[in-house]
Design a protein around this motif. Structure first.
Motif, short mmCIF file in Angstrom:
data_model
loop_
_atom_site.label_atom_id
_atom_site.label_comp_id
_atom_site.label_asym_id
_atom_site.label_seq_id
_atom_site.Cartn_x
_atom_site.Cartn_y
_atom_site.Cartn_z
N LYS A 409 0.98 -1.23 -0.09
CA LYS A 409 0.00 -0.05 0.16
C LYS A 409 0.99 1.16 0.06
O LYS A 409 0.55 2.27 -0.63
CB LYS A 409 -1.05 0.18 1.29
CG LYS A 409 -2.27 -1.08 1.09
CD LYS A 409 -3.07 -0.96 2.35
CE LYS A 409 -4.30 -1.82 2.12
NZ LYS A 409 -5.27 -1.63 3.11
N ASN A 410 1.91 1.27 0.73
CA ASN A 410 2.76 2.35 0.93
C ASN A 410 3.58 2.56 -0.39
O ASN A 410 3.75 3.84 -0.95
CB ASN A 410 3.73 2.16 2.10
CG ASN A 410 3.31 2.58 3.46
OD1 ASN A 410 2.24 3.45 3.44
ND2 ASN A 410 3.56 1.65 4.28
N ALA A 411 3.79 1.75 -1.18
CA ALA A 411 4.83 1.60 -2.32
C ALA A 411 3.71 2.09 -3.46
O ALA A 411 4.04 2.89 -4.23
CB ALA A 411 5.26 0.26 -2.79
N VAL A 412 2.42 1.63 -3.45
CA VAL A 412 1.70 2.10 -4.56
C VAL A 412 1.25 3.61 -4.24
O VAL A 412 1.03 4.33 -5.17
CB VAL A 412 0.27 1.32 -4.32
CG1 VAL A 412 -0.74 1.85 -5.20
CG2 VAL A 412 0.81 -0.18 -4.94
N ALA A 413 1.00 3.95 -3.21
CA ALA A 413 0.73 4.97 -2.73
C ALA A 413 2.01 6.21 -3.14
O ALA A 413 1.54 7.23 -3.75
CB ALA A 413 0.54 5.49 -1.17
N GLU A 414 2.99 5.81 -3.12
CA GLU A 414 4.18 6.48 -3.66
C GLU A 414 4.12 6.62 -5.13
O GLU A 414 4.48 7.76 -5.61
CB GLU A 414 5.72 6.14 -3.22
CG GLU A 414 6.96 6.64 -3.61
CD GLU A 414 6.87 8.20 -3.06
OE1 GLU A 414 7.29 9.07 -3.88
OE2 GLU A 414 6.49 8.53 -2.02
N VAL A 415 3.88 5.78 -5.79
CA VAL A 415 3.72 5.71 -7.15
C VAL A 415 2.34 6.63 -7.59
O VAL A 415 2.73 7.57 -8.55
CB VAL A 415 3.62 4.39 -7.89
CG1 VAL A 415 3.31 4.23 -9.30
CG2 VAL A 415 4.70 3.25 -7.54
N GLU A 416 1.42 6.52 -6.98
CA GLU A 416 0.21 7.07 -7.51
C GLU A 416 0.28 8.63 -6.96
O GLU A 416 -0.36 9.58 -7.69
CB GLU A 416 -1.09 6.56 -6.74
CG GLU A 416 -1.41 5.33 -7.51
CD GLU A 416 -2.54 4.37 -7.12
OE1 GLU A 416 -3.03 3.56 -7.79
OE2 GLU A 416 -2.85 4.70 -5.91
N GLN A 417 1.08 8.97 -5.86
CA GLN A 417 1.14 10.32 -5.47
C GLN A 417 -0.31 10.94 -5.18
O GLN A 417 -0.77 12.13 -5.67
CB GLN A 417 1.71 11.43 -6.45
CG GLN A 417 3.27 10.90 -6.38
CD GLN A 417 3.95 11.46 -5.01
OE1 GLN A 417 4.01 12.49 -4.78
NE2 GLN A 417 4.46 10.35 -4.28
#
Length: 456
Positions: A409-417
């Motif tokens: 979730k944290n990794a995806v959140a960083e990608v999606e901004q």
């Protein structure tokens, strides 16, 4: 916020070309065609590209994400996210140290061959004899190794946008141009049609389990993963860049170089009747012989080794930058001091590799389940340690940390901004990061370390 003392990419194109330059290395140009030749031609290529899309893209994006999320070098990144896993960053720095120690030696060999071509291309009666006599010397190979390392240091001293980015913008387009020219010449040779058919007609019966494992290993190692290099490069990215798109482009450019290399070399091999091979013997013995038999072979041989130099230099720059970022930021040392000191240490270790490659019989112990403990050449030992053990271990650690500790979730959140970027491959990335990549890397380790099969 990006710390004021850290570098930052001036343009996204500059970052893409520099990161692609890091991924595109010597292995793309001489190892990939050899593996294609040994493992069913088009069948190997199809499997390889599928693995790059799933495995390579996932690990690449993971490293970029960790780096940009923290805006720190690979050691500082893990310390910030969870200091219990700082050792993952340290492992990457150690891996890069050993990789560049021997990579710069090969880079020196490439420079020697460029000068040989520029001064008339006289290799004597035997290409094999010329190469073996050269590496058997003590002073000359070491001298070229040190010169190559000095060039790497000079670029890194100029900083991220002032040195690394500028070199990438010039060298990567030039590399593609030279490679395409060589491919066109190869594809138009008499007898090249057999090589073309080999590249276009898949023969999955020739692939086998070993061929699949070789594709797995090649996809992983050719992208410069597992050393934290992409993590460091990602840390210089602003938040308004699309990481998923960038990772896809980098993987695509790296694969394109490998494919064009196969098109440049395999038809020429079929045309001249030479044997496909891998490693230094193929690049420095077989290929000069192939170019010698081609019309205008002197010109294309020179282009090939200049192209190899571009590939070696851009990869070496990225590895040294990862170490310099770690030393300068973690120990608060000036960038110039960190660059010169780390390069000097790598150069010293590289002298051992250079001597073990021909001049002196230096040996070290190695273990696998097939042969048990046995002594091997120090040169082979350094390559096995990094390519077959430390790099996949680093990639495995990145995946387990990002997938299970820091969290998808944290990794995806960083990608999606916050929804700024649409992450179309989110589901594939999440599943691959948590399950597919760790399993695939364990398979790589089983074949390369457990069974002693060199796949890198």
């Amino acid at each position: 916020m990006q710390p004021k003392h850290r570098g930052q990419w001036a343009t996204n194109l500059g970052f893409i070309l520099a990161a692609a330059g890091s991924a595109v290395g010597l292995g793309n140009i001489w190892k990939f065609p050899g593996k294609v030749g040994e493992n069913g031609g088009a069948a190997f290529i199809i499997v390889y590209l599928a693995i790059v899309l799933i495995l390579g893209y996932t690990v690449m994006l993971t490293e970029l994400t960790v780096g940009r999320a923290t805006q720190k070098n690979t050691v500082g990144a893990f310390r910030q996210l969870d200091r219990r896993f700082t050792w993952i960053g340290v492992l990457g720095v150690i891996t890069g140290f050993f990789v560049l120690s021997y990579y710069s030696v090969v880079g020196g060999w490439v420079m020697k061959y460029i000068v040989t071509y520029l001064t008339g291309g006289d290799f004597g009666l035997s290409h094999e004899g010329y190469f073996n006599q050269f590496i058997a010397k003590i002073g000359e190979p070491v001298g070229w190794h040190l010169l190559f390392m000095a060039i790497v240091v000079l670029v890194v001293l100029k900083g991220v946008s002032g040195g690394i980015e500028k070199v990438g913008k010039v060298f990567m387009p030039a590399l593609f141009l030279f490679l395409i020219l060589i491919a066109i010449r190869s594809l138009t040779l008499d007898g090249a049609q057999e090589g073309i058919r080999f590249l276009l007609r898949p023969d999955f019966s020739s692939l086998g389990v070993k061929g699949f494992a070789a594709a797995l290993g090649q996809a992983f190692f050719s992208l410069s993963l597992g050393m934290g290099v992409m993590c460091t490069y990602g840390s210089y990215l602003p938040k308004n860049e699309n990481l998923s798109k960038s990772a896809l482009i980098i993987c695509g450019l790296d694969s394109l170089v490998a494919l064009i290399s196969a098109a440049a070399i395999i038809p020429a091999v079929f045309s001249t009747g030479a044997d496909l091979g891998m490693g230094s013997g193929f690049a420095f013995i077989s290929l000069p012989g192939i170019f010698e038999k081609m019309p205008a072979g002197y010109f294309f041989g020179l282009l090939f080794f200049i192209m190899l130099f571009f590939a070696a230099l851009t990869s070496a720059i990225s590895i040294l930058e990862g170490t310099v970022a770690f030393i300068s930021e973690e120990f608060r040392i000036k960038r110039a001091t960190a660059a010169i000191a780390s390069a000097a240490a790598m150069a010293l270790a590289g002298i051992g590799y250079s001597l073990a490659s021909g001049a002196v019989n230096l040996r070290a112990p190695w273990f696998d389940f097939v042969n048990g403990w046995h002594m091997i050449s120090l040169a082979t030992w350094m390559e096995l340690l990094t390519d077959n053990l430390l790099m996949p271990l680093g990639g495995l650690a990145f995946c387990i940390f990002a997938g299970w500790m820091w969290g998808v979730k944290n990794a995806v959140a960083e990608v999606e901004q916050g929804g700024k970027f649409k992450f179309y491959l989110k589901t594939m990335f999440s599943v691959s990061l948590k399950y597919i990549c760790p399993a695939a890397i364990v398979i790589i380790l089983f074949f390369t370390v457990g069974l002693g099969i060199g796949l890198s």
